[in-house]
Design an enzyme around this catalytic site. Structure first.
Site, PDB file in Angstrom:
ATOM      1  N   GLU A   1       1.628   5.879   7.486  1.00  0.00           N
ATOM      2  CA  GLU A   1       3.034   5.984   7.081  1.00  0.00           C
ATOM      3  C   GLU A   1       3.714   7.159   7.758  1.00  0.00           C
ATOM      4  O   GLU A   1       4.896   7.079   8.111  1.00  0.00           O
ATOM      5  CB  GLU A   1       3.138   6.085   5.558  1.00  0.00           C
TER       6      GLU A   1
ATOM      7  N   GLY B   1       0.814  -1.201   0.000  1.00  0.00           N
ATOM      8  CA  GLY B   1       0.000   0.000   0.000  1.00  0.00           C
ATOM      9  C   GLY B   1       0.844   1.246   0.000  1.00  0.00           C
ATOM     10  O   GLY B   1       0.597   2.189  -0.744  1.00  0.00           O
ATOM     11  N   ALA B   2       1.873   1.259   0.837  1.00  0.00           N
ATOM     12  CA  ALA B   2       2.759   2.412   0.937  1.00  0.00           C
ATOM     13  C   ALA B   2       3.957   2.014   1.780  1.00  0.00           C
ATOM     14  O   ALA B   2       3.970   0.952   2.411  1.00  0.00           O
ATOM     15  CB  ALA B   2       2.033   3.601   1.566  1.00  0.00           C
TER      16      ALA B   2
ATOM     17  N   HIS C   1       4.725   6.289  11.289  1.00  0.00           N
ATOM     18  CA  HIS C   1       5.915   5.439  11.352  1.00  0.00           C
ATOM     19  C   HIS C   1       7.192   6.250  11.614  1.00  0.00           C
ATOM     20  O   HIS C   1       8.207   5.679  12.022  1.00  0.00           O
ATOM     21  CB  HIS C   1       6.098   4.673  10.048  1.00  0.00           C
TER      22      HIS C   1
ATOM     23  N   GLU D   1       7.089   3.665   4.487  1.00  0.00           N
ATOM     24  CA  GLU D   1       7.372   4.794   5.370  1.00  0.00           C
ATOM     25  C   GLU D   1       8.808   5.262   5.331  1.00  0.00           C
ATOM     26  O   GLU D   1       9.276   5.901   6.280  1.00  0.00           O
ATOM     27  CB  GLU D   1       7.020   4.414   6.813  1.00  0.00           C
TER      28      GLU D   1
END
Length: 882
Positions: free
Chosen positions: A309, A272-273, A312, A275
């Site tokens: 993110e 998804g993404a 994080h 960090e």
């Protein structure tokens, strides 16, 4: 875990084998010269032996599909007798006794990297993904989370090809290279980090800019990079980022620490993404949104993932994991933080219900099947396969239980201590929990079992009331079923938030309680069995247990239908009002399924139909809450509750019967609701507006099941936003209405070329519970818009079919299993991570009725028998067959 390279491992990695590396890497200077086929990387690392490392101990670094071009120590080129290099590892036989500088040159081909790990091409841009073990695909290194170094990165590329050159930290230098068509940029990250947090992006993007002033008065530059022409879709992501930064300051006292924070949206991404420190790389579906292309759920996902993110930065980056067994230390904790953020931004009860629905639909089946593992596993073959609902969602629930047990103030004190004590560390779960034990003075050794034991605990509760003594008794027994590698379980610490609901709907008071620790409205269950006695209870109560879903457990409490209806109408805990509706519907659905299997017509209780109709029109209740309450448990939820000998076709037929009964019996209420929620206001993604749309579309769903299909096509034609248009399209296609083909053609023509929207078009077709769906999905794999190499495209069609279409994936002829297994084998050659996640769709195969079970087992064995199977897929296949 040994210090040597792990890339070729066949034996499992075990937590008990953890050892620090013999050498520390303090700094690394990277020089990356970008080229699609021939990128060169020079890595200069300052290395020193750790205390206790014997002189001459070999230095063994990880690699993966690398070509070594040079290696030198302190400026002296090494001869072939000094080292051994393969594409998977680099071993320096006898490094200097003290500190030294190692310079390694490698060559890679980003355009050929279909695994999307390490440095790869997405469209015409360069991008990295290094978690969990991708940095070793860039250069030879200690590619593990406990080796923290300060990174300085110089990037060079053709200026026309990559006008933006980005990396972690702050930009310290940039310029053109005289006499060439190339330019460079130098980035420095002053905060030591592990290799998995390294990021590099080079390409031609549109840039969206803003600023944020921190609580100490510093101005931080914010930048989001998107594909040209998509600038108008980045505003909500930027707004979400700024709200996340402010919330983290207010809720946890965490201030951002660099001069710039960047997000890059790319279309080819396994996750998804990510960090990465100061440079988050995102799947573009979690950045791009505007009303006619993104649904309300897309907006909510963008808000949540942007926050996740960003959070994080402290829970994952400033404090990272000692080893990958501690993955939940960053992911479970950060999921908890993003859930709290979204709860504060939106409706806390609605967010809590949504999160529990996700937990029960994804994590509970994981805990009940062959892929079960503890929140902190003890062993793994392939770490990529442990980015699971157990680590993320159950990991979050464990943190939430800590807050419930300790109270908000003490929990915050424990978090503050964790940040102060471990900033800059690679920490463990023990480090984390010790901070809360110290802050609270509480012994949390039993609580640690939540990290060590797999499986979903069950609480069996019986009740009794003595009117003459005004005494109410709850008998609570806990157990946990056997799971792979853990046949027996120890009793856990389980916080049970409760209320004793009296005849007027208010919670009854009590004078005293004995038999277990009770702190306020929380019973702390610690023993195999508690008899909790409440004195001075004025009337027989209806127990409202596990309020707010205070622990990730299964609750077995026999309540009459009348008692559940009473809680649905009266409980002051919103979660348990929703849970009462789910309990009633689940019971009815199981009974309807059994009737179908017996060849009978399901009999639906009119009281249940009436209760749903009353929920629909109760305008004193949040529309979003009503929409969730009206949503029947999914087919997979019913399969989980049935547990064995599952027949997906019977479940579908039983659920369809109940839905039609509610739709027909409550038609007047649903028609009134649908018409009353019509609005001429411009679209807004705010929570209240989204809730009204969700409720209106729930009403439309029931009207369609009552036969009012004209309303569906009208909704499709007149929709002014993607939420409403997609809801109507899903009904048209899912119900097999005559207008389906025309609607699909119209939808595609409207959005042709917009990949994120075409993904929705694929998914609507893949999840239609129709006999012709498998043939349609096969045909769509040949569609020009489909791509095996783009994870979003693949997931939108093939993975959506496997995970979102219970009847057709589980076809009684086994054809659905064969189709999915074929694609696992094909994709394994291209992108093993995505292939392995697809194979996990088989996780509940043992619960199926015998015929389907045999077909599923045969396909799992066929996958496992393939020569040269990737480690990712082989791990899932082996564990599934167990």
């Amino acid at each position: 875990m040994e210090a040597s390279a792990q890339t070729n491992r066949t034996d499992p990695v075990r937590l008990k084998d953890y050892r620090p590396t013999p050498y520390a890497i303090r700094t690394i200077d990277l020089d990356v010269r970008l080229d699609p086929e021939n990128t060169t990387v020079t890595a200069r690392s300052r290395i020193e032996p750790r205390e206790g490392t014997a002189p001459g101990t070999p230095l063994v670094l990880d690699g993966d599909e690398l070509i070594l071009t040079s290696v030198a120590i302190d400026g002296r080129a090494l001869g072939t007798a000094d080292y051994e290099a393969t594409d998977k590892r680099l071993e320096i036989f006898a490094p200097p006794a003290g500190a030294f500088t190692l310079e390694v040159g490698t060559r890679i081909a980003p355009a050929k990297n279909t695994k999307l790990m390490g440095l790869y091409r997405t469209a015409s841009n360069y991008c990295t993904q290094c978690e969990a073990e991708g940095f070793r695909r860039i250069t030879y290194f200690y590619d593990r989370p406990d080796v923290l170094a300060v990174y300085t990165t110089r990037i060079e590329a053709r200026k026309a090809e990559a006008p933006y050159l980005l990396s972690n930290g702050n930009l310290i230098e940039r310029g053109d290279i005289a006499g060439t068509d190339r330019h460079f940029a130098v980035w420095h990250d002053p905060f030591p980090k592990p290799a998995y947090l390294f990021a590099l992006v080079g390409g031609d993007f549109a840039r969206i800019s803003d600023t944020f002033r921190t609580m100490s008065g510093r101005d931080v530059t914010l930048e989001i990079y998107v594909e040209h022409g998509r600038e108008d879709r980045g505003a909500y992501a930027m707004d979400s980022l700024k709200r996340s930064m402010k919330w983290d300051e207010e809720a946890f006292g965490r201030e951002y620490d660099l001069d710039i924070f960047m997000i890059v949206a790319v279309s080819d991404f396994n996750m998804g993404a990510m960090e990465n420190k100061g440079l988050n790389v995102f799947n573009d579906k979690y950045v791009l949104a505007k009303p006619d292309t993104a649904t309300d759920q897309d907006y909510a996902n963008i808000e949540g993932v942007i926050a996740h993110e960003y959070f994080h930065n402290w829970t994952g980056n400033r404090i990272t994991c000692r080893d990958w067994f501690q993955l939940c230390l960053k992911e479970g904790l950060t999921v908890f933080r993003d859930q709290e953020f979204s709860s504060d931004q939106r409706s806390r009860p609605v967010k809590r219900i949504s999160d529990v629905r996700l937990l029960k639909s994804h994590q509970f089946p994981e805990d009940a099947g062959p892929l079960a593992h503890p929140v902190r596993p003890e062993t793994y073959h392939e770490i990529n396969n442990f980015y699971t609902a157990t680590v993320y969602e159950k990991g979050s629930e464990v943190v939430r239980m800590l807050k419930t047990l300790l109270g908000a103030e003490t929990f915050r004190a424990g978090m503050d201590l964790y940040f102060a004590r471990h900033d800059g560390d690679a920490a463990t779960i023990e480090d984390f929990v010790a901070c809360f034990a110290e802050a609270s003075g509480r012994d949390l050794s039993q609580f640690m079992l939540w990290y060590k034991q797999s499986g979903t605990p069950e609480l069996r509760v019986a009740q009794g009331y003595d009117a003459s003594a005004k005494r109410y008794t709850l008998t609570i027994e806990q157990s946990c079923p056997p799971t792979p590698g853990q046949p027996t379980k120890l009793p856990m610490t389980i916080p049970v938030r409760f209320g004793l609901v009296g005849p007027n709907g208010a919670d009854l008071a009590f004078e005293a309680v004995s038999g277990a620790e009770v702190a306020g409205d929380v019973i702390v269950v610690t023993e195999p069995k508690h008899e909790v006695v409440f004195e001075g209870v004025s009337a027989p109560p209806v127990p409202s247990l596990l309020r707010g879903f205070s622990a990730p457990v299964r609750l077995a409490l026999e309540l009459s239908a009348e008692a559940s209806l009473f809680l649905l109408a009266s409980d002051n805990d919103p979660f348990n009002r929703w849970q009462a509706a789910q309990t009633l519907a689940t019971t009815a659905l199981i009974e309807a399924t059994r009737a179908v299997r017996a060849g009978a017509v399901p009999s639906i209780d009119p009281k249940l139909v009436d209760a749903f109709a009353r929920v629909a029109v109760d305008d004193k209740v949040d529309p979003a809450f009503r929409a969730l309450t009206l949503a029947l448990p999914a087919e997979a939820d019913i399969a989980r509750e049935i547990g064995s000998d599952v027949d997906p076709d019977a479940i579908f037929a039983g659920r369809d019967a109940l839905k039609k009964a509610i739709a027909t019996g409550g038609r007047t209420a649903f028609r009134h609701l649908y018409e009353s929620l019509a609005s001429a206001e411009a679209y807004s993604p705010d929570a209240a507006s989204a809730g009204r749309r969700a409720l209106r579309n729930s009403a439309l769903d029931y009207l369609a099941h009552a036969g009012e299909t004209d309303s569906v096509m009208e909704r499709y034609r007149t929709a002014d936003n993607m939420t409403d248009r997609l809801a109507a399209l899903g009904l048209v296609v899912g119900l097999g209405l005559p207008e389906a083909e025309a609607a699909l053609i119209d939808f595609y023509s409207r959005f042709d070329g917009d990949g994120l929207v075409i993904d929705k078009w694929f998914t609507v077709q893949a999840t239609a519970p129709l006999a012709a769906t498998l043939d349609r999905v096969r045909a769509l794999t040949e569609h020009p818009a489909f791509s095996l190499t783009n994870p979003n495209r693949f997931r939108s069609l093939v993975t959506a079919f496997a995970t979102g279409n219970q009847t057709q994936f589980n076809r009684p002829d086994g054809a659905g299993y064969a189709f999915v297994a074929d694609h696992v084998l094909t994709l394994d050659e291209i992108n093993p991570q995505v292939a392995a996640r697809l194979l996990s769709a088989f996780r509940s195969w043992r619960a199926l009725e015998p015929r389907r079970r045999a077909y599923a087992e045969a396909e799992l064995k066929r996958v496992l028998d393939k020569p040269g199977l990737s480690r990712d897929v082989a791990d899932i296949a082996n564990r599934s067959l167990g």
